[in-house]
Design a protein around this motif. Structure first.
Motif, PDB file in Angstrom:
ATOM      1  N   TYR A   1       0.874  -1.194   0.000  1.00  0.00           N
ATOM      2  CA  TYR A   1       0.000   0.000   0.000  1.00  0.00           C
ATOM      3  C   TYR A   1       0.892   1.219   0.000  1.00  0.00           C
ATOM      4  O   TYR A   1       1.734   1.387   0.867  1.00  0.00           O
ATOM      5  N   THR A   2       0.724   2.100  -0.988  1.00  0.00           N
ATOM      6  CA  THR A   2       1.582   3.292  -1.112  1.00  0.00           C
ATOM      7  C   THR A   2       0.741   4.541  -1.003  1.00  0.00           C
ATOM      8  O   THR A   2      -0.353   4.631  -1.551  1.00  0.00           O
ATOM      9  N   ASP A   3       1.319   5.517  -0.262  1.00  0.00           N
ATOM     10  CA  ASP A   3       0.691   6.840  -0.163  1.00  0.00           C
ATOM     11  C   ASP A   3       1.813   7.862  -0.144  1.00  0.00           C
ATOM     12  O   ASP A   3       2.371   8.193   0.906  1.00  0.00           O
ATOM     13  N   ASN A   4       2.168   8.387  -1.363  1.00  0.00           N
ATOM     14  CA  ASN A   4       3.326   9.275  -1.514  1.00  0.00           C
ATOM     15  C   ASN A   4       4.583   8.581  -0.984  1.00  0.00           C
ATOM     16  O   ASN A   4       4.997   7.555  -1.479  1.00  0.00           O
ATOM     17  N   SER A   5       5.178   9.177   0.059  1.00  0.00           N
ATOM     18  CA  SER A   5       6.422   8.639   0.602  1.00  0.00           C
ATOM     19  C   SER A   5       6.190   7.578   1.629  1.00  0.00           C
ATOM     20  O   SER A   5       7.113   6.970   2.140  1.00  0.00           O
ATOM     21  N   TYR A   6       4.905   7.287   2.004  1.00  0.00           N
ATOM     22  CA  TYR A   6       4.627   6.301   3.040  1.00  0.00           C
ATOM     23  C   TYR A   6       4.286   4.984   2.372  1.00  0.00           C
ATOM     24  O   TYR A   6       3.571   4.922   1.385  1.00  0.00           O
ATOM     25  N   LYS A   7       4.735   3.797   2.940  1.00  0.00           N
ATOM     26  CA  LYS A   7       4.556   2.483   2.331  1.00  0.00           C
ATOM     27  C   LYS A   7       4.331   1.470   3.418  1.00  0.00           C
ATOM     28  O   LYS A   7       5.027   1.457   4.420  1.00  0.00           O
ATOM     29  N   THR A   8       3.300   0.571   3.185  1.00  0.00           N
ATOM     30  CA  THR A   8       3.016  -0.506   4.142  1.00  0.00           C
ATOM     31  C   THR A   8       2.942  -1.808   3.368  1.00  0.00           C
ATOM     32  O   THR A   8       2.277  -1.890   2.334  1.00  0.00           O
ATOM     33  N   VAL A   9       3.603  -2.831   3.869  1.00  0.00           N
ATOM     34  CA  VAL A   9       3.621  -4.145   3.220  1.00  0.00           C
ATOM     35  C   VAL A   9       2.836  -5.112   4.072  1.00  0.00           C
ATOM     36  O   VAL A   9       3.129  -5.259   5.266  1.00  0.00           O
TER      37      VAL A   9
ATOM     38  N   LEU B   1      13.312   0.236  -4.288  1.00  0.00           N
ATOM     39  CA  LEU B   1      13.615   1.633  -4.623  1.00  0.00           C
ATOM     40  C   LEU B   1      12.892   2.602  -3.695  1.00  0.00           C
ATOM     41  O   LEU B   1      13.442   3.626  -3.271  1.00  0.00           O
ATOM     42  N   ARG B   2      11.627   2.272  -3.407  1.00  0.00           N
ATOM     43  CA  ARG B   2      10.892   3.160  -2.503  1.00  0.00           C
ATOM     44  C   ARG B   2      11.474   3.124  -1.078  1.00  0.00           C
ATOM     45  O   ARG B   2      11.486   4.133  -0.370  1.00  0.00           O
ATOM     46  N   ASP B   3      11.951   1.932  -0.677  1.00  0.00           N
ATOM     47  CA  ASP B   3      12.643   1.855   0.612  1.00  0.00           C
ATOM     48  C   ASP B   3      13.865   2.767   0.636  1.00  0.00           C
ATOM     49  O   ASP B   3      14.140   3.461   1.621  1.00  0.00           O
ATOM     50  N   ARG B   4      14.600   2.796  -0.464  1.00  0.00           N
ATOM     51  CA  ARG B   4      15.783   3.659  -0.526  1.00  0.00           C
ATOM     52  C   ARG B   4      15.401   5.141  -0.534  1.00  0.00           C
ATOM     53  O   ARG B   4      16.122   5.981  -0.010  1.00  0.00           O
ATOM     54  N   LEU B   5      14.280   5.457  -1.175  1.00  0.00           N
ATOM     55  CA  LEU B   5      13.813   6.852  -1.131  1.00  0.00           C
ATOM     56  C   LEU B   5      13.499   7.284   0.301  1.00  0.00           C
ATOM     57  O   LEU B   5      13.837   8.389   0.741  1.00  0.00           O
ATOM     58  N   ILE B   6      12.827   6.401   1.028  1.00  0.00           N
ATOM     59  CA  ILE B   6      12.499   6.727   2.429  1.00  0.00           C
ATOM     60  C   ILE B   6      13.775   6.906   3.241  1.00  0.00           C
ATOM     61  O   ILE B   6      13.927   7.853   4.024  1.00  0.00           O
ATOM     62  N   LYS B   7      14.734   5.979   3.045  1.00  0.00           N
ATOM     63  CA  LYS B   7      15.999   6.083   3.771  1.00  0.00           C
ATOM     64  C   LYS B   7      16.746   7.361   3.402  1.00  0.00           C
ATOM     65  O   LYS B   7      17.346   8.039   4.250  1.00  0.00           O
ATOM     66  N   ALA B   8      16.712   7.736   2.117  1.00  0.00           N
ATOM     67  CA  ALA B   8      17.384   8.961   1.672  1.00  0.00           C
ATOM     68  C   ALA B   8      16.770  10.190   2.331  1.00  0.00           C
ATOM     69  O   ALA B   8      17.476  11.108   2.766  1.00  0.00           O
TER      70      ALA B   8
END
Length: 655
Positions: A73-81, A176-183
């Motif tokens: 589930y994606t909401d902009n920069s937030y992500k839930t698996v 990639l989205r995980d790396r964006l959050i970490k960045a």
């Protein structure tokens, strides 16, 4: 006790007997009978309805069943698996296994019921209880299976609903989205946020990854350079991790340094407290030392004044010896020559009022020695009754060369009495005597140096009666007995005083020689008539115009101010304060080279200034004939004393 044992035995028998009977009957069955029994049991049709277990599609075999894929589930920069672990969903095998186990349980119950029916006659009670327990267990198991199946149906319904609303994301997109959050996290950390270059590079990598993710739905949509950008992002994130680690290490070092600094601060604080205590002790010691110093200064001043008031033994011996010799002379031998020129205004007349024979001898000797025309000099010496004979005897034995000399006794001035002179009237008052001779005066008056009984001597005030003493003279040079003449003074008589009465050297170069030092300006009489910053001048070498004196009636001015100072509220003592008042705006300043001051109190007078001076003055308590005199100045005075003179040797007067 026996009854208890009996009851316990019967109870044990009632429990063990059915068990033994059951085992015995079952073991007695033949193999063929057992086989027939099992076939009959398996042929039974169970009435239970298992249709509610068929949640999964019946056409899908267990071999091809797949695990549900995790939903992102994606909401902009937030992500839930959402994974299988999060859902806690039991799989189909578990459901089928539960159904088989239920059926097997039912078969076992039937077997137990058949076996129990064969023994029904022996233990009806026990069989009923066991049947009730088994029935209760079947109800609980059925309720548990129904609740579990209901929860599974609800979860599967929720998953199917969410799956129908969003596409299934690919694995690379999650990473990639995980790396964006970490960045973005690294951008907010202090260790990396303050590194502008790293922040700039990281923002650029974020934009690149966002561009890769835009429009990519599956792995095949990923651009060719996605892997390089992925690796670049990983490298930059690794660099950020390293920076964070280094920052943590630096923080630890800083904390260690801070701890060390705190320890040092505590040590310094202790040292400061110790120093503060030491400073307080030193301050107390300094205060005590200052008090002792002030006390020593007072004692030193008192002793100095006492020494200045007293004469050395030799100087006391000398006038006694001379007086004895004088009265051995006949009247003709007691007279000085040149009587006819004593009142001649054409000669250069010098007035000297002293009771110190040796000091007067140095003044006369130094003046005559350095004069270019000594024959023009006429010395007028006035002494008191005690030293009159000794003074005459000295100059009879040691005449001043070509110069003329006159020695007078102050007692011969019959006109000088208390009815004429206010100062003489004050001298005879009890208050004046108490002021000068009080035993505790050393501790009561800060101006102790002025509290000297010499000021009670009328010789000190004769300078205000020069026209009465020398009525026929027009100019007189007044000299103190503590001076030494080093140059020819004949040029003074040719000076024009420009209508003034007194010619003197001013002392305003030194601030403590101004009017406010000597006069009481808190008194209205003083403050209204005089300027506190006016320049003072010095007694010791003064040229007086007696004609102007008489014309301006200076003696009456002096008397009027002395009458106003009966209670000593205008000035304390001495002759300089009344002199400043009497000759106010009537004094002509002379060149400083005529009169050099300070050799009786100031050890820092320039030698060049001394050698250039026509007259040097030992004003102060450190007179050159006393032991307390400043040694480096004594030779200027001693060179005019003949220590080989018979009278000096007899009185043990040495340099």
């Amino acid at each position: 006790m026996r009854l208890r044992n009996l009851v316990f035995g019967l109870l044990s028998l009632s429990v063990l007997a059915p068990i033994l009977l059951y085992i015995d009957n079952f073991s007695s069955l033949t193999p063929s009978f057992k086989q027939e029994f099992l076939e009959d049991v398996t042929a039974l049709i169970l009435p239970a309805d298992t249709s509610h277990l068929n949640v999964l599609p019946q056409g899908e075999s267990s071999a091809v069943r797949k695990e549900p894929i995790g939903i992102v589930y994606t909401d902009n920069s937030y992500k839930t698996v959402l994974t299988d672990k999060d859902l806690q969903l039991p799989d189909t095998d578990r459901a089928l296994s539960a159904t088989d186990e239920d059926a097997q349980s039912r078969k076992d119950d039937i077997i137990k019921q058949v076996i129990q029916s064969s023994n029904q006659e022996k233990e009806e009670t026990r069989t009923d209880r066991v049947a009730d327990q088994e029935s209760h267990q079947l109800k609980q198991q059925s309720a548990f299976n129904s609740d579990k199946v209901g929860k599974r149906d609800a979860l599967l319904t929720k998953i199917n609903k969410q799956t129908s609303q969003s596409p299934i994301p690919a694995a690379w997109e999650r990473q990639l989205r995980d790396r964006l959050i970490k960045a973005r996290v690294y951008l907010s950390l202090p260790a990396t946020k303050n590194n502008h270059r790293f922040t700039r590079d990281l923002r650029m990598r974020i934009k690149e990854v966002q561009c890769v993710l835009e429009g990519a739905i599956k792995d095949s949509d990923m651009p060719k350079n996605a892997y390089e950008k992925w690796k670049a992002m990983d490298q930059l994130l690794e660099k950020g991790k390293q920076m964070q680690y280094e920052s943590a290490n630096e923080l630890k070092k800083f904390e260690a340094m801070l701890h060390s600094t705190e320890e040092q601060l505590r040590v310094h604080k202790k040292q400061t407290m110790s120093l503060t205590t030491m400073v307080e002790k030193l301050r107390a010691t300094l205060h005590s030392t200052e008090e002792q110093l002030q006390e020593h200064k007072k004692q030193n001043m008192f002793l100095t004044q006492l020494t200045a008031k007293t004469l050395p033994k030799g100087l006391h011996c000398l006038p006694l010896r001379l007086t004895t010799e004088y009265y051995r002379l006949n009247s003709s031998e007691q007279q000085f020559p040149n009587h006819e020129i004593l009142d001649n205004p054409l000669f250069h007349h010098i007035a000297l009022f002293s009771d110190n024979v040796l000091a007067a001898a140095v003044v006369v000797n130094s003046t005559v020695t350095n004069s270019k025309h000594p024959s023009k000099l006429v010395f007028h010496i006035v002494s008191d009754r005690l030293n009159y004979a000794a003074m005459r005897m000295w100059f009879l034995v040691n005449p001043p060369g070509k110069a003329s000399i006159q020695v007078q006794n102050i007692e011969e001035f019959t006109w000088l009495n208390s009815s004429y002179s206010p100062v003489l009237k004050q001298f005879h008052s009890q208050s004046m005597i108490d002021y000068y001779f009080r035993a505790h005066s050393a501790n009561s008056d800060p101006n102790l140096k002025y509290r000297n009984p010499k000021y009670l001597s009328i010789l000190n005030h004769l300078r205000f009666y020069l026209p009465e003493i020398f009525p026929k003279l027009s100019k007189v040079l007044f000299l103190d007995d503590d001076i030494v003449v080093q140059k020819d003074l004949n040029g003074l008589w040719s000076l024009d005083l420009k209508g003034n009465v007194n010619g003197a050297v001013e002392t305003c170069r030194e601030s403590f020689h101004r009017f406010d030092t000597y006069l009481n300006f808190s008194n209205p009489l003083i403050s209204k008539n005089f300027d506190p910053g006016a320049c003072g001048w010095a007694y010791g070498m003064n040229l007086f115009d007696l004609e102007e004196w008489k014309r301006q009636n200076i003696t009456d001015v002096y008397h009027s101010w002395q009458k106003l100072n009966l209670d000593r509220q205008l000035w304390k003592l001495g002759t300089l304060p009344p002199g400043l008042i009497t000759f106010w705006k009537r004094t002509h300043p002379l060149d400083r080279r005529w009169h050099v001051l300070g050799l009786g109190y100031n050890p820092n007078v320039s030698q060049i200034e001394i050698e250039r001076g026509a007259v040097i003055h030992y004003n102060g308590n450190m007179k050159p004939w006393l032991e307390i005199g400043i040694s480096k100045y004594r030779n200027y005075w001693a060179k005019y004393v003949d220590y080989d003179h018979v009278y000096l040797r007899e009185c043990n007067i040495n340099p």
